[in-house]
Design an enzyme around this catalytic site. Structure first.
Site, PDB file in Angstrom:
ATOM      1  N   THR A 287     -63.245 -10.047  -5.011  1.00 21.76           N
ATOM      2  CA  THR A 287     -63.868 -10.320  -6.315  1.00 21.76           C
ATOM      3  C   THR A 287     -65.323  -9.859  -6.304  1.00 21.76           C
ATOM      4  OG1 THR A 287     -62.399 -12.186  -6.597  1.00 21.76           O
ATOM      5  CG2 THR A 287     -64.373 -12.167  -7.981  1.00 21.76           C
TER       6      THR A 287
ATOM      7  N   CYS B 264     -83.742  -5.155  12.242  1.00 20.12           N
ATOM      8  CA  CYS B 264     -82.658  -5.759  13.003  1.00 20.12           C
ATOM      9  C   CYS B 264     -82.995  -5.870  14.481  1.00 20.12           C
ATOM     10  CB  CYS B 264     -81.383  -4.955  12.801  1.00 20.12           C
ATOM     11  SG  CYS B 264     -81.080  -4.688  11.066  1.00 20.12           S
TER      12      CYS B 264
ATOM     13  N   THR C 290     -75.348  -2.254   5.362  1.00 22.26           N
ATOM     14  CA  THR C 290     -74.545  -2.234   6.596  1.00 22.26           C
ATOM     15  C   THR C 290     -73.077  -1.990   6.259  1.00 22.26           C
ATOM     16  OG1 THR C 290     -76.112  -3.718   7.664  1.00 22.26           O
ATOM     17  CG2 THR C 290     -73.901  -3.615   8.629  1.00 22.26           C
TER      18      THR C 290
ATOM     19  N   HIS D 234     -81.718  -5.198  -1.698  1.00 25.09           N
ATOM     20  CA  HIS D 234     -82.877  -6.001  -1.276  1.00 25.09           C
ATOM     21  C   HIS D 234     -84.028  -5.155  -0.756  1.00 25.09           C
ATOM     22  CE1 HIS D 234     -82.514  -6.260   3.268  1.00 25.09           C
ATOM     23  NE2 HIS D 234     -81.297  -5.838   2.991  1.00 25.09           N
TER      24      HIS D 234
HETATM   25  C1  LIG Z   1     -82.043   2.664   7.051  1.00 24.38           C
HETATM   26  C2  LIG Z   1     -81.286   1.382   6.903  1.00 24.38           C
HETATM   27  N1  LIG Z   1     -79.954   1.421   6.795  1.00 24.38           N
HETATM   28  C3  LIG Z   1     -79.205   0.311   6.640  1.00 24.38           C
HETATM   29  C4  LIG Z   1     -79.802  -0.933   6.624  1.00 24.38           C
HETATM   30  C5  LIG Z   1     -78.941  -2.155   6.468  1.00 24.38           C
HETATM   31  O1  LIG Z   1     -78.993  -2.630   5.141  1.00 24.38           O
HETATM   32  P1  LIG Z   1     -78.563  -4.147   4.794  1.00 24.38           P
HETATM   33  O2  LIG Z   1     -79.692  -5.016   5.269  1.00 24.38           O
HETATM   34  O3  LIG Z   1     -78.431  -4.163   3.299  1.00 24.38           O
HETATM   35  O4  LIG Z   1     -77.288  -4.419   5.478  1.00 24.38           O
HETATM   36  C6  LIG Z   1     -81.192  -1.038   6.763  1.00 24.38           C
HETATM   37  C7  LIG Z   1     -81.861  -2.363   6.801  1.00 24.38           C
HETATM   38  O5  LIG Z   1     -82.854  -2.556   7.476  1.00 24.38           O
HETATM   39  C8  LIG Z   1     -81.954   0.154   6.883  1.00 24.38           C
HETATM   40  O6  LIG Z   1     -83.277   0.133   6.997  1.00 24.38           O
END
Ligand SMILES: Cc1ncc(COP(=O)(O)O)c(C=O)c1O
Length: 391
Positions: A241, A329, A72, A205
């Protein structure tokens, strides 16, 4: 009842080797990498080793890697950072233009919405029924004011792979190109150089690394306006950091992927085929949303006409199968997926879609057990639906 985890696009379990590699940096090597003493130097060494490994695996230069708190943040940094920098160069009165797709993750779609509210013009490329953007129409969308193109590499809901290198070729360097590769890095081979994009986002992750760390690759000589201020770390582009243990975890997870990716890919493809073919027979009729072949191996999006996605999700959870109705999400949300809508998925399939996402940690036995649990739930919900219609 044991849990069968089929939600690996939301997150993946961390591998023991990753936790092991991180352990010394959580405990003994606790120096601040910016400190000039021995303790700081040890931490700095680990940080820079991790940067070099990450760069080598993604076919980039170490000075092109900016560590972030995840996908993100990497997407936000790229979009606001590139557009902010480019807008400063445009004539007054011209807020610029962005080309994107309707299947982007919210961490791309929402920053773009914010820019649109500030007057930036936005166009979305059409996608076909497989969830692939139509490259043929790309040139029609290009304008003199186009500042940024942002299209993901692999879609998180249906697994379609986008023709990034072709789009970059058609762009002919007329604007910056950001690529969200969060569902691709550590799952399929990704070459920053070959894709030719300006910036590329990854997240640990999603490939059996720790949560809370990702990276933005930024092509040399590209200016990205920082979104945070107050430190000189990472050349001031992303001050703060650096989380050494998390970064070591990211690089180790990528290294393990590079070591094992052929076997992992074979295994996950086999598991996907097993799941799809069994459900096509035992849970018929089902609808496959996205590519049958040629997408990322770990993603399978299926609709079960006669069922509602929210009750499917809840009943599968009760039956010990973890999956998702759409992007992680928006899990729990009852709104139809914008990705499936953009793919013109028919109404009934739109409201009965489930995403099953796999990992090499699964086994054939687990998939067979998942099939039996899914089939049980689907038949029961369809029966209840037909009883209530009769009643
Ligand atoms: C295509 C895509 N972009 C960005 C993200 C966001 O990544 P993060 O969970 O590391 O913020 C996700 C997470 O589901 C994702 O599937």
């Amino acid at each position: 009842m044991s849990l069968i985890y089929l939600d690996n696009n939301a997150t993946t379990p961390m591998l023991p080797e990753v936790a092991e590699a991180m352990r010394p940096y959580l405990m003994e090597v606790y120096g601040n990498p910016a400190s000039a003493h021995q303790a700081g130097k040890r931490a700095r060494q680990a940080l820079e080793d991790a940067r070099e490994k990450t760069a080598a695996i993604l076919d980039a230069h170490p000075d092109e890697v900016i560590f972030t708190s995840g996908g993100t943040e990497a997407n936000n940094l790229a979009i606001f950072g590139l557009v902010g920098e480019l807008r400063a160069l445009t004539q007054p009165g011209s807020p610029g233009h962005i080309i994107t797709s309707p299947i982007e993750h919210p961490s791309v779609a929402e920053p773009i919405l914010q820019l649109e509210k500030q007057g930036v013009a936005v166009d979305q490329l059409p996608v076909d029924r497989q969830g692939v953007v139509q490259r043929e129409s790309f040139s029609e969308f290009l304008r003199a004011e186009t500042r940024l193109v942002t299209v993901m590499l692999a879609n998180n809901e249906v697994g379609s792979i986008q023709p990034i290198a072709e789009l970059v070729h058609l762009l002919e360097g007329r604007a910056a190109f950001h690529c969200d590769a969060v569902q691709s890095a550590g799952r399929i081979p990704v070459s920053f150089k070959q894709l030719g994009v300006t910036t590329l986002a990854i997240s640990a992750h999603k490939f059996h690394g720790p949560k809370g760390v990702g990276a933005l690759l930024v092509r040399r000589n590209t200016k990205v306006r920082p979104q945070l201020f107050g430190g000189h770390q990472q050349h001031g582009q992303r001050p703060g950091t650096e989380p050494v243990a998390l970064v070591v975890g990211l690089a180790t997870a990528l290294e393990l992927w590079q070591r094992d990716y052929r076997e992992r890919t074979q295994k996950v493809l086999q598991l996907r085929r097993q799941l799809l073919e069994a459900l096509e027979v035992d849970a018929a009729p089902i609808v496959l949303n996205g590519p049958r072949q040629g997408g990322v191996p770990h993603t399978l999006n299926l609709s079960f006409p006669g069922c509602q996605a929210d009750s499917l999700l809840m009943n599968l959870d009760l039956a010990g199968v973890a999956c998702s109705t759409g992007s992680a999400c928006s899990s729990g949300s009852l709104l139809a997926s914008p990705v499936l809508k953009a793919m013109s998925v028919a109404e009934e399939a739109l409201h009965s879609a489930m995403r099953f996402s796999l990992s090499p940690v699964l086994t054939e036995e687990k998939i067979a057990e998942a099939v039996s649990r899914i089939v049980g739930v689907v038949r029961r919900l369809r029966q209840m639906g037909s009883d209530s219609r009769k009643g």
